[in-house]
Motif scaffolding. Structure first.
Motif, PDB file in Angstrom:
ATOM      1  N   LYS A  65       0.844  -1.190   0.000  1.00  0.00           N
ATOM      2  CA  LYS A  65       0.000   0.000   0.000  1.00  0.00           C
ATOM      3  C   LYS A  65       0.884   1.246   0.000  1.00  0.00           C
ATOM      4  CE  LYS A  65       1.381   0.628   4.154  1.00  0.00           C
ATOM      5  NZ  LYS A  65       2.339   1.751   4.338  1.00  0.00           N
ATOM      6  N   PRO A  66       0.362   2.399  -0.467  1.00  0.00           N
ATOM      7  CA  PRO A  66      -0.880   2.506  -1.234  1.00  0.00           C
ATOM      8  C   PRO A  66      -0.677   1.927  -2.632  1.00  0.00           C
ATOM      9  CG  PRO A  66       0.263   4.596  -1.245  1.00  0.00           C
ATOM     10  CD  PRO A  66       1.050   3.687  -0.356  1.00  0.00           C
ATOM     11  N   SER A 111      -2.513  -4.366   3.043  1.00  0.00           N
ATOM     12  CA  SER A 111      -2.900  -3.746   4.315  1.00  0.00           C
ATOM     13  C   SER A 111      -3.356  -4.865   5.242  1.00  0.00           C
ATOM     14  CB  SER A 111      -4.015  -2.721   4.108  1.00  0.00           C
ATOM     15  OG  SER A 111      -3.587  -1.686   3.249  1.00  0.00           O
ATOM     16  N   GLY A 118      -0.368   8.792   2.653  1.00  0.00           N
ATOM     17  CA  GLY A 118      -0.373   7.572   1.855  1.00  0.00           C
ATOM     18  C   GLY A 118       0.246   6.394   2.556  1.00  0.00           C
ATOM     19  N   VAL A 146      -3.500   5.330   5.262  1.00  0.00           N
ATOM     20  CA  VAL A 146      -4.119   4.235   4.505  1.00  0.00           C
ATOM     21  C   VAL A 146      -4.267   2.979   5.362  1.00  0.00           C
ATOM     22  CG1 VAL A 146      -2.015   3.260   3.501  1.00  0.00           C
ATOM     23  CG2 VAL A 146      -4.169   3.146   2.233  1.00  0.00           C
ATOM     24  N   HIS A 147      -3.348   2.754   6.307  1.00  0.00           N
ATOM     25  CA  HIS A 147      -3.527   1.656   7.270  1.00  0.00           C
ATOM     26  C   HIS A 147      -4.813   1.876   8.063  1.00  0.00           C
ATOM     27  CE1 HIS A 147      -0.142  -1.012   7.108  1.00  0.00           C
ATOM     28  NE2 HIS A 147       0.745  -0.049   7.237  1.00  0.00           N
ATOM     29  N   SER A 176      -8.017   1.560   5.871  1.00  0.00           N
ATOM     30  CA  SER A 176      -8.266   0.166   5.468  1.00  0.00           C
ATOM     31  C   SER A 176      -8.992  -0.572   6.577  1.00  0.00           C
ATOM     32  CB  SER A 176      -6.941  -0.534   5.144  1.00  0.00           C
ATOM     33  OG  SER A 176      -6.322   0.031   4.022  1.00  0.00           O
ATOM     34  N   ALA A 222      -9.552   2.698  -0.242  1.00  0.00           N
ATOM     35  CA  ALA A 222      -8.860   3.077   0.990  1.00  0.00           C
ATOM     36  C   ALA A 222      -7.744   4.075   0.712  1.00  0.00           C
ATOM     37  CB  ALA A 222      -8.288   1.834   1.673  1.00  0.00           C
ATOM     38  N   ALA A 223      -7.047   3.897  -0.421  1.00  0.00           N
ATOM     39  CA  ALA A 223      -5.898   4.756  -0.726  1.00  0.00           C
ATOM     40  C   ALA A 223      -6.301   6.140  -1.204  1.00  0.00           C
ATOM     41  CB  ALA A 223      -5.020   4.081  -1.783  1.00  0.00           C
ATOM     42  N   CYS A 233      -6.888   8.963   1.227  1.00  0.00           N
ATOM     43  CA  CYS A 233      -5.625   9.327   1.887  1.00  0.00           C
ATOM     44  C   CYS A 233      -4.779  10.214   0.974  1.00  0.00           C
ATOM     45  CB  CYS A 233      -4.849   8.071   2.269  1.00  0.00           C
ATOM     46  SG  CYS A 233      -5.744   6.988   3.398  1.00  0.00           S
TER      47      CYS A 233
END
Length: 464
Positions: free
Chosen positions: A142-143, A169, A256, A260-261, A264, A437-438, A441
């Protein structure tokens, strides 16, 4: 859902401690049995999966280690732009390991089934698309994209090639997050209204000032290839190569990398496709080391009401110079409780609280500002309308879950990926989920640098 599990989910007012020694929850027992069955499964030569890792930095080595905990997985190749990391890969995995500085050499090999992409962010999408079109299953760190405008093309490539593609993730595979999702869906905290999630750090390595090798030079680093897809080219700078997370040209900053964690995990638990509005602020407060991304950043993100969830807002924060010494948490707040998830998926605590049926009277109230006659009349009326039980706030014991000792969500995330490679089943974090999810962010970065609110169409995955 089994009757026993329904009973368990209803007992949220009871103190439940789930540990490696006592997997009281039927759900936890089932998960443990699945993991045991997976470990006991006999792998035949036809089941063997041969992998290569592209990008042998911190995540590359850690992802490779996690991947190899799955039975029947063999590492046959490694790619990196620094010769020292290729030499290290041979030290760790054997002199016979195939190594190269060109990822195309990896994806064109017929004896490689899957690749791990753990390069700088600016190469994720390009390599992933090329690898899928070359017939490789892809595990992408990720991302999954460096820029929002890359997302739909990567999703299209996966849909056209039908190749297995999973984003890295690990919270999506965490048994603690699965249990938290069950608790949330059972109504454990009532109606969700807000979430606070953060990463705090207080050290140089946590702020990405990674150790650089003494032999770094244009002879040992393929600098031209590294920055070949960047709009602005720079003279060789070891910081930009070995500490690429600190530079917008190659990384995506704290948003990013770390937001993003958080998103997610939030999307997994709530079932959300994404937010409607995004705004962020930040500052370069401490680590003035030539980086061009903030080291302190906060975002307020609004999720509108959908069929999946009511409206709620999310506050995200990363602080790379936090005086608390370092911590990570996600607190999901509802009308009747809070799910507090700490760390990287090791466990959570649910603290329940409900308002008393009676609204209360007196204390910090306007009652004392009225005449004594009015006060007595109001108190008499209040006591007639509500009994003692209705005036008392209900009490609940905390509900605590802890994953078994030694549990590692990354190992499970790779096990899930390889299950999909073998059986052509749906991955736990596909390109659509990964992009949803990304993108918010990365929109936090856009909001910060452009000083504006970003409006996002989560269903169609595009900026409005």
């Amino acid at each position: 859902m089994s009757t026993d599990r329904r009973k368990f989910l209803k007992h949220l007012g009871t103190s439940v401690l789930l540990t490696s020694a006592s997997l009281t929850s039927l759900a936890a027992k089932e998960e443990n049995e699945i993991r045991e069955l997976r470990a006991q499964k006999r792998i035949t030569p036809n089941d063997k999966i041969r992998i290569a890792t592209i990008g042998m930095g911190i995540m590359g080595f850690n992802d490779t280690r996690a991947a190899l905990t799955t039975e029947g997985v063999e590492l046959v190749g490694a790619c990196d732009l620094y010769t020292g990391r290729l030499a290290r890969a041979k030290e760790v995995y054997g002199a016979g390991l195939y190594t190269t500085g060109d990822y195309r050499d990896i994806i064109n090999r017929k004896d490689i089934d899957a690749v791990i992409i753990a390069t700088s962010d600016n190469w994720h999408s390009k390599i992933a698309i090329d690898a899928m079109r070359a017939g490789k299953a892809v595990y992408s760190e990720k991302p999954m994209v460096h820029q929002i405008n890359q997302g739909l093309a990567e999703i299209k490539a996966q849909q056209e090639t039908k190749m297995v593609f999973q984003v890295g993730s690990q919270r999506v595979s965490s048994i603690a997050y699965k249990k938290a999702k069950e608790m949330y869906e059972s109504g454990a905290i009532g109606k969700i209204n807000s979430i606070e999630a953060s990463f705090n750090r207080q050290d140089a390595l946590g702020a990405w000032q990674y150790t650089m090798p003494l032999d770094q030079s244009v002879q040992t680093v393929d600098w031209s290839r590294f920055q070949s897809n960047a709009k602005i080219k720079y003279d060789y700078d070891p910081k930009r190569f070995f500490r690429w997370r600190n530079y917008r040209e190659y990384g995506t900053g704290v948003a990013g990398d770390l937001f993003v964690h958080l998103l997610s995990g939030i999307h997994f638990i709530t079932g959300s496709k994404g937010p409607e509005k995004i705004f962020s602020i930040g500052d370069l407060a401490y680590w003035k080391d030539s980086r061009n991304v903030p080291d302190v950043m906060s975002a307020v993100i609004h999720y509108g009401e959908t069929k999946e969830h009511p409206a709620f807002q999310v506050t995200l924060r990363v602080n790379f110079v936090s005086g608390d010494g370092g911590s990570s948490t996600t607190k999901i707040t509802g009308s009747e409780g809070v799910i507090d998830l700490g760390g990287e998926g090791e466990g959570f605590t649910i603290r329940k609280s409900k308002m008393a049926e009676a609204p209360g009277i007196g204390g910090w109230d306007s009652l004392f500002t009225y005449t004594e006659v009015q006060q007595k009349a109001l108190m008499d009326d209040y006591n007639k309308r509500y009994n003692d039980a209705q005036k008392t706030r209900p009490r609940f014991a905390d509900v605590t879950y802890r994953a078994p000792d030694g549990y590692n969500a990354s190992n499970d995330h790779f096990a899930n990926f390889f299950d999909s490679v073998r059986n052509k089943t749906k991955v736990v974090e596909d390109a659509v989920f990964g992009f949803r999810a990304a993108a918010p962010c990365l929109a936090c970065n856009d909001s910060y640098f452009e000083n504006r609110v970003i409006r996002w169409d989560a269903e169609n995955m595009k900026i409005v």
